[in-house]
Design a protein around this motif. Structure first.
Motif, PDB file in Angstrom:
ATOM      1  N   ASN A  32       0.812  -1.231   0.000  1.00 55.50           N
ATOM      2  CA  ASN A  32       0.000   0.000   0.000  1.00 55.50           C
ATOM      3  C   ASN A  32       0.837   1.269   0.000  1.00 55.50           C
ATOM      4  O   ASN A  32       0.315   2.348   0.245  1.00 55.50           O
ATOM      5  CB  ASN A  32      -0.927   0.023   1.216  1.00 55.50           C
ATOM      6  CG  ASN A  32      -1.961  -1.066   1.155  1.00 55.50           C
ATOM      7  OD1 ASN A  32      -2.222  -1.626   0.097  1.00 55.50           O
ATOM      8  ND2 ASN A  32      -2.543  -1.395   2.282  1.00 55.50           N
ATOM      9  N   TRP A  33       2.132   1.149  -0.234  1.00 56.30           N
ATOM     10  CA  TRP A  33       3.036   2.294  -0.129  1.00 56.30           C
ATOM     11  C   TRP A  33       3.766   2.492  -1.449  1.00 56.30           C
ATOM     12  O   TRP A  33       4.634   1.712  -1.808  1.00 56.30           O
ATOM     13  CB  TRP A  33       4.017   2.060   1.002  1.00 56.30           C
ATOM     14  CG  TRP A  33       4.869   3.238   1.372  1.00 56.30           C
ATOM     15  CD1 TRP A  33       4.800   4.504   0.863  1.00 56.30           C
ATOM     16  CD2 TRP A  33       5.922   3.248   2.322  1.00 56.30           C
ATOM     17  NE1 TRP A  33       5.750   5.304   1.445  1.00 56.30           N
ATOM     18  CE2 TRP A  33       6.454   4.561   2.354  1.00 56.30           C
ATOM     19  CE3 TRP A  33       6.472   2.288   3.153  1.00 56.30           C
ATOM     20  CZ2 TRP A  33       7.508   4.922   3.178  1.00 56.30           C
ATOM     21  CZ3 TRP A  33       7.514   2.658   3.979  1.00 56.30           C
ATOM     22  CH2 TRP A  33       8.024   3.959   3.996  1.00 56.30           C
ATOM     23  N   ASP A  34       3.396   3.568  -2.170  1.00 57.97           N
ATOM     24  CA  ASP A  34       3.980   3.891  -3.476  1.00 57.97           C
ATOM     25  C   ASP A  34       5.099   4.913  -3.311  1.00 57.97           C
ATOM     26  O   ASP A  34       5.053   5.764  -2.412  1.00 57.97           O
ATOM     27  CB  ASP A  34       2.916   4.500  -4.411  1.00 57.97           C
ATOM     28  CG  ASP A  34       1.745   3.566  -4.643  1.00 57.97           C
ATOM     29  OD1 ASP A  34       1.950   2.350  -4.670  1.00 57.97           O
ATOM     30  OD2 ASP A  34       0.616   4.083  -4.798  1.00 57.97           O
ATOM     31  N   THR A  65       5.954  10.174  -2.193  1.00 56.37           N
ATOM     32  CA  THR A  65       5.480   8.909  -1.664  1.00 56.37           C
ATOM     33  C   THR A  65       4.017   9.056  -1.245  1.00 56.37           C
ATOM     34  O   THR A  65       3.574  10.151  -0.863  1.00 56.37           O
ATOM     35  CB  THR A  65       6.367   8.444  -0.478  1.00 56.37           C
ATOM     36  OG1 THR A  65       5.947   7.154  -0.058  1.00 56.37           O
ATOM     37  CG2 THR A  65       6.327   9.422   0.667  1.00 56.37           C
ATOM     38  N   LYS A  66       3.286   7.951  -1.354  1.00 56.65           N
ATOM     39  CA  LYS A  66       1.864   7.954  -0.982  1.00 56.65           C
ATOM     40  C   LYS A  66       1.542   6.636  -0.304  1.00 56.65           C
ATOM     41  O   LYS A  66       1.993   5.576  -0.741  1.00 56.65           O
ATOM     42  CB  LYS A  66       0.980   8.126  -2.221  1.00 56.65           C
ATOM     43  CG  LYS A  66      -0.509   8.191  -1.891  1.00 56.65           C
ATOM     44  CD  LYS A  66      -1.351   8.380  -3.139  1.00 56.65           C
ATOM     45  CE  LYS A  66      -1.466   7.058  -3.812  1.00 56.65           C
ATOM     46  NZ  LYS A  66      -2.535   6.924  -4.767  1.00 56.65           N
ATOM     47  N   TYR A  67       0.783   6.724   0.776  1.00 56.96           N
ATOM     48  CA  TYR A  67       0.376   5.526   1.507  1.00 56.96           C
ATOM     49  C   TYR A  67      -1.142   5.426   1.492  1.00 56.96           C
ATOM     50  O   TYR A  67      -1.842   6.388   1.817  1.00 56.96           O
ATOM     51  CB  TYR A  67       0.890   5.565   2.959  1.00 56.96           C
ATOM     52  CG  TYR A  67       0.617   4.279   3.687  1.00 56.96           C
ATOM     53  CD1 TYR A  67       1.425   3.172   3.485  1.00 56.96           C
ATOM     54  CD2 TYR A  67      -0.464   4.167   4.544  1.00 56.96           C
ATOM     55  CE1 TYR A  67       1.165   1.975   4.127  1.00 56.96           C
ATOM     56  CE2 TYR A  67      -0.731   2.976   5.204  1.00 56.96           C
ATOM     57  CZ  TYR A  67       0.085   1.880   4.989  1.00 56.96           C
ATOM     58  OH  TYR A  67      -0.176   0.699   5.623  1.00 56.96           O
ATOM     59  N   ASN A  68      -1.641   4.245   1.106  1.00 58.94           N
ATOM     60  CA  ASN A  68      -3.076   3.949   1.098  1.00 58.94           C
ATOM     61  C   ASN A  68      -3.370   3.071   2.311  1.00 58.94           C
ATOM     62  O   ASN A  68      -2.890   1.931   2.392  1.00 58.94           O
ATOM     63  CB  ASN A  68      -3.477   3.209  -0.176  1.00 58.94           C
ATOM     64  CG  ASN A  68      -3.147   3.996  -1.413  1.00 58.94           C
ATOM     65  OD1 ASN A  68      -3.484   5.159  -1.528  1.00 58.94           O
ATOM     66  ND2 ASN A  68      -2.469   3.359  -2.352  1.00 58.94           N
ATOM     67  N   LEU A  76      -8.736   6.365   3.228  1.00 56.39           N
ATOM     68  CA  LEU A  76      -7.780   7.460   3.380  1.00 56.39           C
ATOM     69  C   LEU A  76      -6.443   7.136   2.717  1.00 56.39           C
ATOM     70  O   LEU A  76      -5.906   6.043   2.874  1.00 56.39           O
ATOM     71  CB  LEU A  76      -7.554   7.741   4.871  1.00 56.39           C
ATOM     72  CG  LEU A  76      -6.558   8.846   5.228  1.00 56.39           C
ATOM     73  CD1 LEU A  76      -7.034  10.206   4.719  1.00 56.39           C
ATOM     74  CD2 LEU A  76      -6.334   8.877   6.739  1.00 56.39           C
ATOM     75  N   SER A  77      -5.912   8.126   1.995  1.00 59.29           N
ATOM     76  CA  SER A  77      -4.558   8.057   1.434  1.00 59.29           C
ATOM     77  C   SER A  77      -3.854   9.354   1.804  1.00 59.29           C
ATOM     78  O   SER A  77      -4.454  10.429   1.746  1.00 59.29           O
ATOM     79  CB  SER A  77      -4.588   7.943  -0.094  1.00 59.29           C
ATOM     80  OG  SER A  77      -5.233   6.781  -0.502  1.00 59.29           O
TER      81      SER A  77
END
Length: 162
Positions: A32-34, A65-68, A76-77
């Motif tokens: 879940n972590w881009d 970076t983005k976390y879902n 939430l992201s």
């Protein structure tokens, strides 16, 4: 100079050699972590060894970076990014400031985002650009002027898809 309306003058720099590299990595650190990372570096000189295109930074670094979230927070992201660029300069070619060197010091911009999926069709997103309110120039030397970059800004949006 002398054209109506005024136009930017260009000339070919004979024997110009540009060398550099660019590296980019895009992927997932965890399911879940881009992450998106990039680095660019170059040098350009004419036949006499003089730098050309000095109004462009020689080094750029970008990280986002983005976390879902999962479970009860699955809607939430959150994300954040850093953009850094090295210093650059130009020498004004004509006009009352001809020959004057104008420059931009190295600077870093920090950006944040948060998105919430209200439903399958409706999302809300908040973006904060230039979080630290860095003062910088988005352009230097064009028509003998500086142009300030965007100060800290907030953008809240609702997006609906059918």
């Amino acid at each position: 100079p002398g054209t109506t309306p005024p136009a930017q003058a260009y000339f070919a720099a004979q024997g110009t050699v540009s060398e550099g590299f660019e590296i980019e990595a895009v992927g997932k650190l965890l399911p879940n972590w881009d992450i998106n990372f990039g680095y660019t570096q170059f040098d350009a000189e004419d036949a006499d060894g003089e730098q050309v295109n000095t109004n462009q930074p020689r080094k750029l670094f970008k990280l986002f970076t983005k976390y879902n979230f999962t479970g009860s927070l699955a809607a939430l992201s959150i994300g954040g990014g850093v953009n850094w660029q090295s210093d650059n300069f130009t020498v004004i070619a004509w006009g009352p400031y001809a020959g004057k060197k104008v420059s931009q010091e190295a600077y870093t911009l920090v950006n944040l985002m948060a998105r919430y999926d209200i439903s399958e069709q409706l999302t809300a997103q908040l973006n904060v650009d230039n979080l630290l309110d860095e003062t910088y120039y988005s352009q230097i030397g064009f028509y003998s002027q500086y142009a300030y970059g965007q100060p800290r800004s907030f953008n809240l949006s609702l997006n609906h898809t059918s």
